[in-house]
Write a protein that holds these residues in place. Sequence first.
Motif, PDB file in Angstrom:
ATOM      1  N   LEU A 103       0.809  -1.218   0.000  1.00  0.00           N
ATOM      2  CA  LEU A 103       0.000   0.000   0.000  1.00  0.00           C
ATOM      3  C   LEU A 103       0.846   1.274   0.000  1.00  0.00           C
ATOM      4  CD1 LEU A 103      -2.752  -1.049   2.561  1.00  0.00           C
ATOM      5  CD2 LEU A 103      -3.126  -0.558   0.126  1.00  0.00           C
ATOM      6  N   THR A 104       2.024   1.228   0.607  1.00  0.00           N
ATOM      7  CA  THR A 104       2.805   2.447   0.828  1.00  0.00           C
ATOM      8  C   THR A 104       4.033   2.609  -0.065  1.00  0.00           C
ATOM      9  OG1 THR A 104       4.067   1.404   2.616  1.00  0.00           O
ATOM     10  CG2 THR A 104       2.057   2.618   3.241  1.00  0.00           C
ATOM     11  N   GLU A 105       4.344   1.633  -0.913  1.00  0.00           N
ATOM     12  CA  GLU A 105       5.558   1.714  -1.726  1.00  0.00           C
ATOM     13  C   GLU A 105       5.225   1.688  -3.219  1.00  0.00           C
ATOM     14  OE1 GLU A 105       8.461  -1.196  -0.377  1.00  0.00           O
ATOM     15  OE2 GLU A 105       7.752  -0.909   1.675  1.00  0.00           O
ATOM     16  N   LYS A 106       5.548   2.784  -3.896  1.00  0.00           N
ATOM     17  CA  LYS A 106       5.260   2.902  -5.327  1.00  0.00           C
ATOM     18  C   LYS A 106       5.874   1.762  -6.125  1.00  0.00           C
ATOM     19  CE  LYS A 106       5.512   5.997  -9.269  1.00  0.00           C
ATOM     20  NZ  LYS A 106       5.843   7.336  -9.751  1.00  0.00           N
ATOM     21  N   SER A 107       7.064   1.320  -5.733  1.00  0.00           N
ATOM     22  CA  SER A 107       7.710   0.232  -6.468  1.00  0.00           C
ATOM     23  C   SER A 107       6.891  -1.052  -6.413  1.00  0.00           C
ATOM     24  CB  SER A 107       9.122  -0.021  -5.924  1.00  0.00           C
ATOM     25  OG  SER A 107       9.056  -0.463  -4.576  1.00  0.00           O
ATOM     26  N   MET A 146      -7.647   3.381  -1.161  1.00  0.00           N
ATOM     27  CA  MET A 146      -8.698   2.995  -2.094  1.00  0.00           C
ATOM     28  C   MET A 146      -8.123   2.055  -3.155  1.00  0.00           C
ATOM     29  SD  MET A 146     -10.565   6.736  -2.430  1.00  0.00           S
ATOM     30  CE  MET A 146      -9.044   7.547  -2.917  1.00  0.00           C
ATOM     31  N   ILE A 147      -8.727   0.891  -3.261  1.00  0.00           N
ATOM     32  CA  ILE A 147      -8.321  -0.141  -4.210  1.00  0.00           C
ATOM     33  C   ILE A 147      -9.455  -0.299  -5.224  1.00  0.00           C
ATOM     34  CG2 ILE A 147      -7.558  -2.536  -4.470  1.00  0.00           C
ATOM     35  CD1 ILE A 147      -5.834  -0.823  -2.468  1.00  0.00           C
ATOM     36  N   ASP A 148      -9.133  -0.296  -6.506  1.00  0.00           N
ATOM     37  CA  ASP A 148     -10.194  -0.426  -7.515  1.00  0.00           C
ATOM     38  C   ASP A 148     -10.592  -1.887  -7.725  1.00  0.00           C
ATOM     39  OD1 ASP A 148      -8.384  -1.623  -9.334  1.00  0.00           O
ATOM     40  OD2 ASP A 148      -8.306   0.124 -10.656  1.00  0.00           O
ATOM     41  N   LEU A 191      -4.141   0.024  -6.473  1.00  0.00           N
ATOM     42  CA  LEU A 191      -4.255   1.194  -5.608  1.00  0.00           C
ATOM     43  C   LEU A 191      -4.570   2.396  -6.481  1.00  0.00           C
ATOM     44  CD1 LEU A 191      -3.853   2.481  -2.764  1.00  0.00           C
ATOM     45  CD2 LEU A 191      -1.475   2.878  -3.440  1.00  0.00           C
ATOM     46  N   VAL A 192      -5.616   3.154  -6.107  1.00  0.00           N
ATOM     47  CA  VAL A 192      -5.980   4.341  -6.884  1.00  0.00           C
ATOM     48  C   VAL A 192      -5.868   5.627  -6.074  1.00  0.00           C
ATOM     49  CG1 VAL A 192      -7.419   3.088  -8.533  1.00  0.00           C
ATOM     50  CG2 VAL A 192      -8.456   4.015  -6.458  1.00  0.00           C
ATOM     51  N   GLY A 193      -5.605   5.519  -4.778  1.00  0.00           N
ATOM     52  CA  GLY A 193      -5.443   6.721  -3.976  1.00  0.00           C
ATOM     53  C   GLY A 193      -5.472   6.428  -2.497  1.00  0.00           C
ATOM     54  N   SER A 194      -5.152   7.456  -1.737  1.00  0.00           N
ATOM     55  CA  SER A 194      -5.220   7.351  -0.282  1.00  0.00           C
ATOM     56  C   SER A 194      -5.837   8.625   0.266  1.00  0.00           C
ATOM     57  CB  SER A 194      -3.831   7.113   0.323  1.00  0.00           C
ATOM     58  OG  SER A 194      -2.957   8.170   0.009  1.00  0.00           O
ATOM     59  N   VAL A 195      -6.356   8.520   1.469  1.00  0.00           N
ATOM     60  CA  VAL A 195      -7.041   9.634   2.108  1.00  0.00           C
ATOM     61  C   VAL A 195      -6.515   9.756   3.537  1.00  0.00           C
ATOM     62  CG1 VAL A 195      -9.308  10.569   2.729  1.00  0.00           C
ATOM     63  CG2 VAL A 195      -9.078   9.165   0.689  1.00  0.00           C
TER      64      VAL A 195
END
Length: 179
Positions: A129-133, A150-152, A157-161
């Motif tokens: 969830l936290t690592e772009k790689s 948010m997971i589609d 992963l499509v975003g975080s809030v």
Amino acid sequence: MKKFNLMLIFVLTALLGFGQKSFYDFTVKDIEGNNFDMANLKGQKVLVVNTASKCGLTPQYEALEALYKKYGGEKFVIIGFPANNFLSQEPGSNDEIAEFCQRNYGVSFPMMAKISVKGSDMAPIYHWLTEKSLNGLEDSSVAWNFQKYMIDENGRLVGSVSPKTAPDSPKIVSWIEGK
């Protein structure tokens, strides 16, 4: 030449994302100790939230439950991950957490076993969830309890809030509704 070819394959694999996990590749333990396979959520939007019972944001459980009652089902689910990473605000056992959530907020969305969401003992799903790689979208860090990811429907992963953003915020509701 053989080394070069292997290196080229490795680089292309990394650049094209082959071997990159999706959300659906994870299996975790639910709050009762059973395996919970995220692949069973294929086709659903998933809101992942790290939770705590003794936090100023704990009342968000009420809004999370209302959101789940309104939208939960075949197209949307909330997954709660209790964590004790911030000022020891989730000190209880899994049984105590489950009882607290049910008694105080009537939580019916899936709750997972208590994990770590940061630090050297961070759970693998939170690394993703936290690592772009790993997630292909962005690097982030869990700022506090009740951060939302948010997971589609395809496990991306499509975003975080942020933690302070209410679960029924326009950003989350419009994402759920597909607007």
